[in-house]
Design a protein around this motif. Structure first.
Motif, PDB file in Angstrom:
ATOM      1  N   ARG A 293       1.104  -1.231   0.057  1.00 42.69           N
ATOM      2  CA  ARG A 293       0.130   0.003  -0.090  1.00 42.69           C
ATOM      3  C   ARG A 293       0.894   1.233   0.049  1.00 42.69           C
ATOM      4  NH1 ARG A 293      -4.130  -2.882   4.281  1.00 42.69           N
ATOM      5  NH2 ARG A 293      -5.058  -4.349   2.553  1.00 42.69           N
ATOM      6  N   GLN A 294       1.949   1.225   0.806  1.00 39.24           N
ATOM      7  CA  GLN A 294       2.911   2.553   0.629  1.00 39.24           C
ATOM      8  C   GLN A 294       3.687   2.458  -0.598  1.00 39.24           C
ATOM      9  OE1 GLN A 294       5.743   1.805   3.775  1.00 39.24           O
ATOM     10  NE2 GLN A 294       4.180   1.677   5.393  1.00 39.24           N
ATOM     11  N   GLY A 295       4.043   1.411  -1.141  1.00 34.33           N
ATOM     12  CA  GLY A 295       4.945   1.188  -2.179  1.00 34.33           C
ATOM     13  C   GLY A 295       4.169   1.518  -3.667  1.00 34.33           C
ATOM     14  N   ARG A 296       2.977   1.304  -3.645  1.00 38.83           N
ATOM     15  CA  ARG A 296       2.431   1.390  -4.909  1.00 38.83           C
ATOM     16  C   ARG A 296       2.008   2.776  -5.413  1.00 38.83           C
ATOM     17  NH1 ARG A 296      -3.612  -0.740  -6.887  1.00 38.83           N
ATOM     18  NH2 ARG A 296      -3.065  -0.483  -9.177  1.00 38.83           N
ATOM     19  N   GLN A 297       2.865   3.440  -5.833  1.00 40.01           N
ATOM     20  CA  GLN A 297       2.734   5.006  -5.665  1.00 40.01           C
ATOM     21  C   GLN A 297       2.697   5.357  -7.310  1.00 40.01           C
ATOM     22  OE1 GLN A 297       6.639   6.140  -4.278  1.00 40.01           O
ATOM     23  NE2 GLN A 297       5.935   6.091  -2.074  1.00 40.01           N
ATOM     24  N   ARG A 298       2.359   4.714  -8.209  1.00 35.44           N
ATOM     25  CA  ARG A 298       2.006   5.025  -9.516  1.00 35.44           C
ATOM     26  C   ARG A 298       0.569   4.259  -9.716  1.00 35.44           C
ATOM     27  NH1 ARG A 298       5.708   2.894 -13.415  1.00 35.44           N
ATOM     28  NH2 ARG A 298       5.994   4.691 -14.448  1.00 35.44           N
ATOM     29  N   ARG A 299      -0.143   4.941 -10.650  1.00 35.90           N
ATOM     30  CA  ARG A 299      -1.577   4.602 -11.097  1.00 35.90           C
ATOM     31  C   ARG A 299      -1.461   3.401 -12.300  1.00 35.90           C
ATOM     32  NH1 ARG A 299      -5.344   9.450 -11.192  1.00 35.90           N
ATOM     33  NH2 ARG A 299      -3.580  10.744 -10.212  1.00 35.90           N
ATOM     34  N   TYR A 300      -0.395   3.139 -12.760  1.00 34.41           N
ATOM     35  CA  TYR A 300      -0.161   2.127 -14.034  1.00 34.41           C
ATOM     36  C   TYR A 300      -0.726   0.763 -13.451  1.00 34.41           C
ATOM     37  CZ  TYR A 300       3.040   5.131 -16.354  1.00 34.41           C
ATOM     38  OH  TYR A 300       3.408   6.172 -17.320  1.00 34.41           O
ATOM     39  N   ARG A 301      -1.217   0.007 -14.322  1.00 30.90           N
ATOM     40  CA  ARG A 301      -1.436  -1.275 -14.002  1.00 30.90           C
ATOM     41  C   ARG A 301      -0.259  -2.058 -13.555  1.00 30.90           C
ATOM     42  NH1 ARG A 301      -6.581  -3.952 -15.978  1.00 30.90           N
ATOM     43  NH2 ARG A 301      -7.800  -2.096 -16.264  1.00 30.90           N
ATOM     44  N   ILE A 302      -0.569  -3.081 -13.168  1.00 31.71           N
ATOM     45  CA  ILE A 302       0.519  -3.829 -12.570  1.00 31.71           C
ATOM     46  C   ILE A 302       0.870  -5.353 -13.329  1.00 31.71           C
ATOM     47  CG2 ILE A 302       1.648  -5.362 -10.315  1.00 31.71           C
ATOM     48  CD1 ILE A 302       0.710  -2.965  -8.606  1.00 31.71           C
ATOM     49  N   ARG A 303       2.175  -5.494 -13.794  1.00 35.04           N
ATOM     50  CA  ARG A 303       2.505  -6.755 -14.500  1.00 35.04           C
ATOM     51  C   ARG A 303       3.031  -7.863 -13.490  1.00 35.04           C
ATOM     52  NH1 ARG A 303       4.358  -7.883 -19.496  1.00 35.04           N
ATOM     53  NH2 ARG A 303       6.240  -9.168 -19.413  1.00 35.04           N
ATOM     54  N   LEU A 304       3.650  -7.498 -12.691  1.00 33.00           N
ATOM     55  CA  LEU A 304       4.453  -8.385 -12.013  1.00 33.00           C
ATOM     56  C   LEU A 304       4.403  -8.243 -10.402  1.00 33.00           C
ATOM     57  CD1 LEU A 304       7.812 -10.281 -12.583  1.00 33.00           C
ATOM     58  CD2 LEU A 304       7.478  -8.798 -10.309  1.00 33.00           C
ATOM     59  N   LEU A 305       4.165  -9.316  -9.600  1.00 35.42           N
ATOM     60  CA  LEU A 305       4.437  -9.065  -8.025  1.00 35.42           C
ATOM     61  C   LEU A 305       5.403 -10.066  -7.602  1.00 35.42           C
ATOM     62  CD1 LEU A 305       0.768  -8.412  -6.651  1.00 35.42           C
ATOM     63  CD2 LEU A 305       2.603  -6.727  -6.552  1.00 35.42           C
ATOM     64  N   GLY A 306       6.037  -9.698  -6.398  1.00 28.98           N
ATOM     65  CA  GLY A 306       6.983 -10.616  -5.984  1.00 28.98           C
ATOM     66  C   GLY A 306       6.823 -10.410  -4.292  1.00 28.98           C
ATOM     67  N   VAL A 307       7.082 -11.473  -3.634  1.00 32.14           N
ATOM     68  CA  VAL A 307       7.410 -11.312  -2.229  1.00 32.14           C
ATOM     69  C   VAL A 307       8.732 -11.970  -1.615  1.00 32.14           C
ATOM     70  CG1 VAL A 307       6.643 -12.103   0.120  1.00 32.14           C
ATOM     71  CG2 VAL A 307       5.097 -11.123  -1.614  1.00 32.14           C
ATOM     72  N   GLY A 308       9.762 -11.457  -1.065  1.00 30.74           N
ATOM     73  CA  GLY A 308      10.887 -12.269  -0.739  1.00 30.74           C
ATOM     74  C   GLY A 308      10.989 -12.004   0.886  1.00 30.74           C
ATOM     75  N   LEU A 309      11.700 -12.968   1.277  1.00 28.69           N
ATOM     76  CA  LEU A 309      12.338 -13.033   2.822  1.00 28.69           C
ATOM     77  C   LEU A 309      13.569 -13.344   2.865  1.00 28.69           C
ATOM     78  CD1 LEU A 309       9.639 -15.575   4.248  1.00 28.69           C
ATOM     79  CD2 LEU A 309       9.432 -13.208   4.103  1.00 28.69           C
TER      80      LEU A 309
END
Ligand code: MG
Length: 403
Positions: free
Chosen positions: A341-357
């Protein structure tokens, strides 16, 4: 400091320098009252007093030193109860950074004796000493040398069990704590275990113990006398494992885990997505996946990272580091969603999402005694892991997760 040496002498047909060369020589080492002992190193005036390490007023005891244990204080007990039993004890909230540092030093000492070191938790490890005789002499002397080196270098007392396999070595290290040193020669495993209460076998928890006691099984010897067929009928696969354990057999290897630096997963959408609900459900699903892999490797993570790639290929990553390290889904769900929610600063659609630990450390279940919510969540998480391993990833999903 008192020392105990136990060598089983019953019907032993093998010389006391066993385990013999043809057998494996596995040592299990476990620091005594780890957190409390570190605190005593830090402040020697604590020595001789009951010391209890645990979280705030509503927390539970993580470690009690042996003096506090005489008052009936033990791990996982609510601090309130501990204070009632031992009102004059010294209560400390603990220092995770320091414990991790000690843990690293301990493992470095162990690796000086064998490349086969399997760390089980912060203060516990198996060391396979098979074949080290040419370098260090008889394994029993080597195990003793490790105990002494830990004492000298870290000023911490450690208990040692030496046997032909992991199971018996583990029971042996616990046999005469603190500062125990117990050798179980090859061939005497079953005889060593026989008189011990059956709950000393790793994996025999309260529920299983109740069922065994209902069948008149109190000691490991009682268990060894129950026909394997009956155990299998009553307990399924567990029954077979119980029968093997009662005989003092264990074929698991000492396996150092490869050092994993990070665990991550990403997904590219078939079509770019703008819908926040879909995006967040995807993140939850990715998060479940990496957490499951984290637990399978018996690790905990401190840092969580979310990667967002927009339809124009601009990619952002944002991270947050938590303390202490965790391994349960729910903790990371909150982090992942907040980061997104913090990091999504652009209104473009999203192509890829990733989660890393990343920032991974060996799991330390003791640490979680600082927090009462986490063990319950972990139990739930591990049950879900089992179901998924058996029936597939999509067998159980949380309400919000998107497959
Ligand atoms: Mg310990």
């Amino acid at each position: 400091m008192c020392e105990h040496m136990f060598v089983y002498n019953g019907s032993m047909s093998t010389p006391p320098s066993c385990p013999r060369a043809s057998y494996r020589a596995v040592a299990h080492l476990d620091l005594d009252a780890f957190f409390a002992s570190v605190e005593e190193n830090l402040d020697p005036s604590l020595r001789g007093q009951p010391v209890v390490v645990g979280g705030g007023e509503r927390g539970v005891v993580a470690t009690a030193n042996y003096i506090a244990r005489r008052y009936g204080v033990h791990s996982a007990m609510p601090l309130r109860t501990a204070r009632r039993l031992c009102p004059h004890g010294v209560y400390l909230s603990g220092n995770h950074h320091l414990y991790h540092r000690y843990s690293k030093q301990l493992m470095a000492i162990l690796r000086g004796y064998s490349p086969l070191v399997e760390q089980v938790s912060l203060d516990e490890a198996y060391v396979d000493l098979t074949g080290t005789e040419r370098l260090f002499g008889p394994v029993r002397r080597t195990a003793r040398a490790i105990q002494e080196e830990v004492q000298e270098q870290l000023h911490l007392s450690i208990s040692v069990g030496l046997a032909t396999n992991k199971l018996v070595a583990k029971v042996a290290s616990d046999f005469r704590k603190p500062h125990g040193f117990t050798v179980v020669p090859a061939g005497s495993e079953a005889a060593f275990l026989a008189p011990l209460p059956v709950q000393r076998l790793p994996g025999v928890g309260p529920a299983l113990l109740g069922q065994l006691q209902d069948r008149g099984v109190r000691t490991v010897g009682d268990l060894a006398r129950v026909p394997e067929r009956l155990l299998r009928m009553s307990f399924g696969e567990w029954g077979e494992m119980l029968a093997t354990a009662a005989r003092g057999q264990d074929h698991r290897r000492v396996s150092p885990r490869e050092t994993v630096k990070s665990i991550s997963r990403e997904t590219t959408f078939p079509e770019d997505v703008g819908d926040a609900a879909v995006l967040e459900a995807t993140l939850i699903s990715l998060c479940e996946d990496v957490c499951r892999r984290l637990r399978r490797r018996r690790l905990e993570a401190r840092t969580v990272t979310v990667k967002i790639r927009y339809s124009d290929f601009v990619t952002h990553t944002c991270s947050h580091t938590l303390l202490p390290a965790r391994d349960v889904d729910e903790v990371f769900f909150r982090e992942v969603l907040a980061l997104f929610r913090q990091g999504r600063q652009r209104r473009y659609r999203i192509r890829l999402l990733g989660v890393g630990l990343s920032n991974l450390v060996p799991r330390s279940w003791q640490d979680d005694l600082f927090d009462q919510e986490v063990p319950l969540l972990r139990e739930l998480n591990m049950k879900l892991d089992l179901i998924r391993e058996k029936y597939g990833k999509t067998a159980v999903r949380r309400g919000a997760a998107q497959s």
